[in-house]
Design a protein around this motif. Structure first.
Motif, PDB file in Angstrom:
ATOM      1  N   ALA A 118       0.751  -1.229  -0.027  1.00 45.96           N
ATOM      2  CA  ALA A 118      -0.176  -0.141  -0.042  1.00 45.96           C
ATOM      3  C   ALA A 118       0.973   1.333  -0.175  1.00 45.96           C
ATOM      4  CB  ALA A 118      -0.935  -0.061   1.306  1.00 45.96           C
ATOM      5  N   ARG A 119       2.001   1.084   0.906  1.00 47.30           N
ATOM      6  CA  ARG A 119       2.820   2.542   0.861  1.00 47.30           C
ATOM      7  C   ARG A 119       3.618   2.681  -0.622  1.00 47.30           C
ATOM      8  NH1 ARG A 119       8.520   2.398   3.244  1.00 47.30           N
ATOM      9  NH2 ARG A 119       9.165   4.265   2.612  1.00 47.30           N
ATOM     10  N   ASP A 120       3.989   1.531  -1.079  1.00 46.46           N
ATOM     11  CA  ASP A 120       4.659   1.688  -2.612  1.00 46.46           C
ATOM     12  C   ASP A 120       3.689   2.220  -3.659  1.00 46.46           C
ATOM     13  OD1 ASP A 120       6.856   0.668  -1.824  1.00 46.46           O
ATOM     14  OD2 ASP A 120       6.564  -1.541  -2.756  1.00 46.46           O
ATOM     15  N   ALA A 121       2.524   1.908  -3.394  1.00 48.65           N
ATOM     16  CA  ALA A 121       1.350   2.482  -4.257  1.00 48.65           C
ATOM     17  C   ALA A 121       1.028   3.822  -4.026  1.00 48.65           C
ATOM     18  CB  ALA A 121       0.110   1.313  -4.265  1.00 48.65           C
ATOM     19  N   TRP A 122       0.929   4.112  -2.854  1.00 43.30           N
ATOM     20  CA  TRP A 122       0.482   5.501  -2.393  1.00 43.30           C
ATOM     21  C   TRP A 122       1.297   6.784  -1.999  1.00 43.30           C
ATOM     22  CZ3 TRP A 122      -3.497   3.192   1.881  1.00 43.30           C
ATOM     23  CH2 TRP A 122      -4.705   2.511   1.303  1.00 43.30           C
ATOM     24  N   GLU A 123       2.525   6.259  -1.721  1.00 44.11           N
ATOM     25  CA  GLU A 123       3.613   7.429  -1.181  1.00 44.11           C
ATOM     26  C   GLU A 123       4.010   8.132  -2.408  1.00 44.11           C
ATOM     27  OE1 GLU A 123       7.084   5.847   0.639  1.00 44.11           O
ATOM     28  OE2 GLU A 123       7.084   7.595   2.087  1.00 44.11           O
ATOM     29  N   LEU A 124       4.102   9.501  -2.481  1.00 49.99           N
ATOM     30  CA  LEU A 124       4.463  10.414  -3.298  1.00 49.99           C
ATOM     31  C   LEU A 124       6.164  10.445  -3.072  1.00 49.99           C
ATOM     32  CD1 LEU A 124       1.641  12.916  -3.589  1.00 49.99           C
ATOM     33  CD2 LEU A 124       2.424  11.226  -5.226  1.00 49.99           C
ATOM     34  N   SER A 128       4.970  12.468   1.087  1.00 46.20           N
ATOM     35  CA  SER A 128       3.597  12.479   1.515  1.00 46.20           C
ATOM     36  C   SER A 128       2.786  11.453   0.845  1.00 46.20           C
ATOM     37  CB  SER A 128       3.050  14.010   0.897  1.00 46.20           C
ATOM     38  OG  SER A 128       2.902  14.096  -0.373  1.00 46.20           O
ATOM     39  N   TYR A 129       1.551  11.334   0.716  1.00 44.18           N
ATOM     40  CA  TYR A 129       0.462  10.437   0.167  1.00 44.18           C
ATOM     41  C   TYR A 129      -0.340  10.802  -0.907  1.00 44.18           C
ATOM     42  CZ  TYR A 129       2.889   7.184   3.251  1.00 44.18           C
ATOM     43  OH  TYR A 129       3.821   6.376   3.874  1.00 44.18           O
ATOM     44  N   LEU A 136      -6.875   0.601   6.917  1.00 44.81           N
ATOM     45  CA  LEU A 136      -7.635   0.109   8.179  1.00 44.81           C
ATOM     46  C   LEU A 136      -7.145  -1.243   8.643  1.00 44.81           C
ATOM     47  CD1 LEU A 136     -10.773   1.321  10.050  1.00 44.81           C
ATOM     48  CD2 LEU A 136     -10.194  -1.270   9.924  1.00 44.81           C
ATOM     49  N   HIS A 137      -6.518  -1.323   9.773  1.00 38.51           N
ATOM     50  CA  HIS A 137      -6.097  -2.606  10.223  1.00 38.51           C
ATOM     51  C   HIS A 137      -7.192  -3.206  11.288  1.00 38.51           C
ATOM     52  CE1 HIS A 137      -3.527  -5.952  11.723  1.00 38.51           C
ATOM     53  NE2 HIS A 137      -3.515  -5.278  12.689  1.00 38.51           N
ATOM     54  N   VAL A 138      -7.694  -4.386  10.892  1.00 37.54           N
ATOM     55  CA  VAL A 138      -8.861  -4.866  11.806  1.00 37.54           C
ATOM     56  C   VAL A 138      -8.067  -5.701  12.884  1.00 37.54           C
ATOM     57  CG1 VAL A 138     -10.891  -6.119  12.085  1.00 37.54           C
ATOM     58  CG2 VAL A 138     -10.368  -4.819  10.155  1.00 37.54           C
ATOM     59  N   SER A 139      -8.058  -5.339  14.274  1.00 41.08           N
ATOM     60  CA  SER A 139      -7.513  -6.065  15.313  1.00 41.08           C
ATOM     61  C   SER A 139      -8.454  -6.490  16.183  1.00 41.08           C
ATOM     62  CB  SER A 139      -6.156  -5.311  15.706  1.00 41.08           C
ATOM     63  OG  SER A 139      -5.352  -6.364  16.364  1.00 41.08           O
ATOM     64  N   THR A 140      -7.822  -6.941  17.436  1.00 45.55           N
ATOM     65  CA  THR A 140      -8.620  -7.581  18.501  1.00 45.55           C
ATOM     66  C   THR A 140      -8.387  -7.055  20.001  1.00 45.55           C
ATOM     67  OG1 THR A 140      -8.900  -9.697  19.731  1.00 45.55           O
ATOM     68  CG2 THR A 140      -6.725  -9.286  18.832  1.00 45.55           C
ATOM     69  N   ASP A 141      -9.197  -7.036  20.787  1.00 47.77           N
ATOM     70  CA  ASP A 141      -9.303  -6.557  22.306  1.00 47.77           C
ATOM     71  C   ASP A 141      -8.126  -7.528  23.055  1.00 47.77           C
ATOM     72  OD1 ASP A 141     -10.864  -8.644  22.391  1.00 47.77           O
ATOM     73  OD2 ASP A 141     -12.306  -7.771  23.828  1.00 47.77           O
ATOM     74  N   GLU A 142      -7.987  -8.709  22.427  1.00 51.14           N
ATOM     75  CA  GLU A 142      -7.102  -9.817  23.187  1.00 51.14           C
ATOM     76  C   GLU A 142      -5.648  -9.302  23.250  1.00 51.14           C
ATOM     77  OE1 GLU A 142      -7.388 -13.839  22.114  1.00 51.14           O
ATOM     78  OE2 GLU A 142      -9.503 -13.795  21.916  1.00 51.14           O
ATOM     79  N   MET A 182       3.124   4.205  10.735  1.00 49.49           N
ATOM     80  CA  MET A 182       2.378   5.510  10.898  1.00 49.49           C
ATOM     81  C   MET A 182       3.388   6.584  11.559  1.00 49.49           C
ATOM     82  SD  MET A 182      -1.732   4.833  12.274  1.00 49.49           S
ATOM     83  CE  MET A 182      -1.449   3.957  13.664  1.00 49.49           C
ATOM     84  N   ASP A 183       4.203   6.159  12.480  1.00 49.11           N
ATOM     85  CA  ASP A 183       5.207   6.743  13.040  1.00 49.11           C
ATOM     86  C   ASP A 183       6.442   6.986  12.179  1.00 49.11           C
ATOM     87  OD1 ASP A 183       3.706   6.490  15.526  1.00 49.11           O
ATOM     88  OD2 ASP A 183       4.890   5.402  16.402  1.00 49.11           O
ATOM     89  N   THR A 184       6.782   6.126  11.372  1.00 53.06           N
ATOM     90  CA  THR A 184       8.172   6.269  10.456  1.00 53.06           C
ATOM     91  C   THR A 184       7.514   6.973   9.197  1.00 53.06           C
ATOM     92  OG1 THR A 184       8.652   4.182  11.696  1.00 53.06           O
ATOM     93  CG2 THR A 184      10.000   4.927   9.592  1.00 53.06           C
ATOM     94  N   TYR A 185       6.761   6.349   8.763  1.00 56.83           N
ATOM     95  CA  TYR A 185       6.417   7.077   7.302  1.00 56.83           C
ATOM     96  C   TYR A 185       5.116   7.720   7.168  1.00 56.83           C
ATOM     97  CZ  TYR A 185       8.956   2.557   6.315  1.00 56.83           C
ATOM     98  OH  TYR A 185      10.333   1.647   6.490  1.00 56.83           O
ATOM     99  N   HIS A 186       4.573   8.032   8.382  1.00 57.63           N
ATOM    100  CA  HIS A 186       3.307   8.756   8.309  1.00 57.63           C
ATOM    101  C   HIS A 186       2.375   8.428   7.392  1.00 57.63           C
ATOM    102  CE1 HIS A 186       1.989  12.626  10.407  1.00 57.63           C
ATOM    103  NE2 HIS A 186       1.388  13.003   9.158  1.00 57.63           N
ATOM    104  N   PHE A 187       2.325   6.893   7.396  1.00 58.01           N
ATOM    105  CA  PHE A 187       1.601   5.968   6.728  1.00 58.01           C
ATOM    106  C   PHE A 187      -0.121   6.380   6.940  1.00 58.01           C
ATOM    107  CE2 PHE A 187      -0.658   2.006   5.733  1.00 58.01           C
ATOM    108  CZ  PHE A 187      -0.425   1.753   4.444  1.00 58.01           C
ATOM    109  N   PRO A 188      -0.900   6.630   6.144  1.00 59.80           N
ATOM    110  CA  PRO A 188      -2.479   6.807   6.504  1.00 59.80           C
ATOM    111  C   PRO A 188      -3.169   5.954   6.953  1.00 59.80           C
ATOM    112  CG  PRO A 188      -2.100   6.965   4.024  1.00 59.80           C
ATOM    113  CD  PRO A 188      -0.885   6.561   4.650  1.00 59.80           C
ATOM    114  N   ALA A 189      -3.129   5.539   8.322  1.00 58.16           N
ATOM    115  CA  ALA A 189      -3.823   4.262   8.638  1.00 58.16           C
ATOM    116  C   ALA A 189      -4.709   4.423  10.026  1.00 58.16           C
ATOM    117  CB  ALA A 189      -3.000   3.320   9.091  1.00 58.16           C
ATOM    118  N   ASN A 190      -5.389   3.510  10.274  1.00 63.61           N
ATOM    119  CA  ASN A 190      -6.286   3.579  11.589  1.00 63.61           C
ATOM    120  C   ASN A 190      -6.051   1.884  12.160  1.00 63.61           C
ATOM    121  OD1 ASN A 190      -8.147   5.863  10.196  1.00 63.61           O
ATOM    122  ND2 ASN A 190      -7.814   6.031  12.504  1.00 63.61           N
TER     123      ASN A 190
END
Ligand code: NAD
Ligand code: DAU
Length: 365
Positions: A118-124, A128-129, A136-142, A182-190
């Motif tokens: 995704a980064r390869d496809a989106w980063e300018l 910037s992007y 969006l990364h789907v994760s768990t409360d575990e 997100m921290d290193t590349y400012h990658f647009p995620a949640n």
């Protein structure tokens, strides 16, 4: 954008939550979106779940492994993807205890591949992007570990990670990778961390569909340990809605916990499933005689069994206005009705490999 439609790459869309999410998104957005479902079809992935969409020109299925860099980057170069919603994972805790390695491969390496492509496809070139691209990364409360059985403490977005099972450790690893991007590349995620889902299309290795399937056949209902472990149950459509709301209305780079505010001890779930089955099965249905509390069997406990999960979904409510809408009484009826009306689906997924899994997992408990 594809033909002026917002283009989604959904991973693991043939699984339980992914297929419910895809149905939800088409109900909500119809022709305004195109969904590309990328799934390798493990035992948990089933194209039957999406049969009604096969002929739509705004739905595309691609069989690919998320750890396969070439296959995933090809998809990004063929389609102008606007949104990634990343569900694909090995998801069953018991399987992770007997076979941890595949969990690390799919959940950690697979997430790294998805992020990189995704980064390869989106980063300018300036770092910037391209506009309006989101992951969006789907994760768990575990990932937060286990709460005391006090009814007062809750998982929040600030709760430190303390995963216990190989499954939750691998999901924690995948979350950390997203945070690092997100921290290193400012990658647009949640990231979303969600409690136990239930609803249609859930594979019957998980507690609720396993109970329904066994009770209908008059088989034992295995309860691990003392049966007093607590899970926070969320109807799967409410989860799908929460994911979409976070992606469209949430603040980028933030984590949101999605929970049902619906804590139940496992043994309560067992009794509710039995009572609901008896309520819904017609008087003359021969399976009624199978369904009884006599089937309850206390069995050996799960190794490292987390005692209690409970999410305080305050942040997502305050910032985005999401709240669970389906009461457990309503959701469990819808779910059981769905399984009663889809016995062929259940038979399909429990033939072959499932039987072997069941015998090896429960044979010597
Ligand atoms: P599931 O096991 O039903 O589905 C997983 C899907 O991923 C399957 O279709 C499978 O074929 C696919 N998949 C697995 N490995 C793959 C690979 N290497 N490449 C491509 N596809 C692959 O899982 P689920 O219960 O729907 O969970 C979906 C996501 O939500 C997971 O990330 C899980 O950690 C998370 N989650 C689940 C719950 C829950 O209660 N089920 C709660 C919170 C978070
Ligand atoms: O909390 C979110 C998690 O919920 C997700 O991340 C996982 O992908 C999902 O599988 C689920 O994990 P759990 O381990 O909580 O779900 P499971 O349905 O396996 O078990 C629910 C509870 O029921 C747990 O305390 C173990 C118990 N159990 C489970 C099974 C399969 C039994 O007592 N008997 C059983 O046969």
């Amino acid at each position: 954008m594809l033909n002026n439609r917002r283009c989604y790459l959904v991973t693991g869309g043939a699984g339980f939550i992914g297929s419910n999410y895809i149905h939800y998104m088409f109900r909500k957005y119809g022709n305004q979106i195109h969904i590309i479902n990328v799934d390798v079809l493990t035992y948990a992935g089933n194209l039957e779940n999406l049969k009604d969409l096969e002929k739509w020109d705004n739905y595309t299925f691609i069989r690919a492994d998320i750890t396969d860099k070439e296959a995933i980057s090809r998809i990004f170069s063929e389609y102008d993807i606007d949104r990634v919603v990343h569900f694909a994972a090995e998801s069953h805790v018991d399987r992770s205890i007997t076979n941890p390695e595949v969990f690390v491969r799919t959940n950690v390496l697979g997430t790294a591949v998805m992020l990189n492509c995704a980064r390869d496809a989106w980063e300018l070139p300036d770092g910037s992007y391209r506009e309006n691209k989101k992951f969006l990364h789907v994760s768990t409360d575990e990932v937060y570990g286990s709460l005391p059985d006090d009814g007062e403490s809750f998982f929040r977005e600030t709760t430190p990670y303390q995963p216990h099972s190989p499954y939750s450790a691998s999901k924690a690893g995948s979350d950390m990778l997203v945070k690092a991007y997100m921290d290193t590349y400012h990658f647009p995620a949640n990231i979303t961390n969600t409690s136990n889902n239930y609803g249609p299309y859930q594979f019957p290795e998980k507690l609720i569909p396993l109970l329904i399937n066994n009770a209908l056949q008059g088989k034992d209902l295995p309860v691990y340990g003392d049966g007093r472990n607590i899970r926070d149950w969320l109807y799967v459509d409410d989860h799908a809605k929460g994911i979409d709301m976070v992606q469209e209305q949430g603040r980028l780079f933030e984590t949101y916990n999605i929970g049902g505010h619906n804590e139940k001890r496992n043994i309560e779930i067992v009794h509710i499933v039995i009572e609901t089955l008896l309520e819904l099965l017609p008087e003359d249905d021969p399976r009624r005689k199978n369904v009884s509390t006599d089937l309850i069997r206390y069995v050996g406990d799960r190794k490292g069994h987390d005692r209690r999960y409970a999410i305080a979904p305050d942040k997502i409510k305050a910032e985005i206005g999401w709240e669970p809408e389906t009461t457990f009484a309503e959701g469990i009826k819808k779910t059981i009705r769905w399984y009663l009306e889809h016995q062929d689906w259940l038979k399909g997924v429990t033939s072959g490999g499932y039987q072997k899994y069941y015998d090896s997992m429960y044979g010597n408990r």
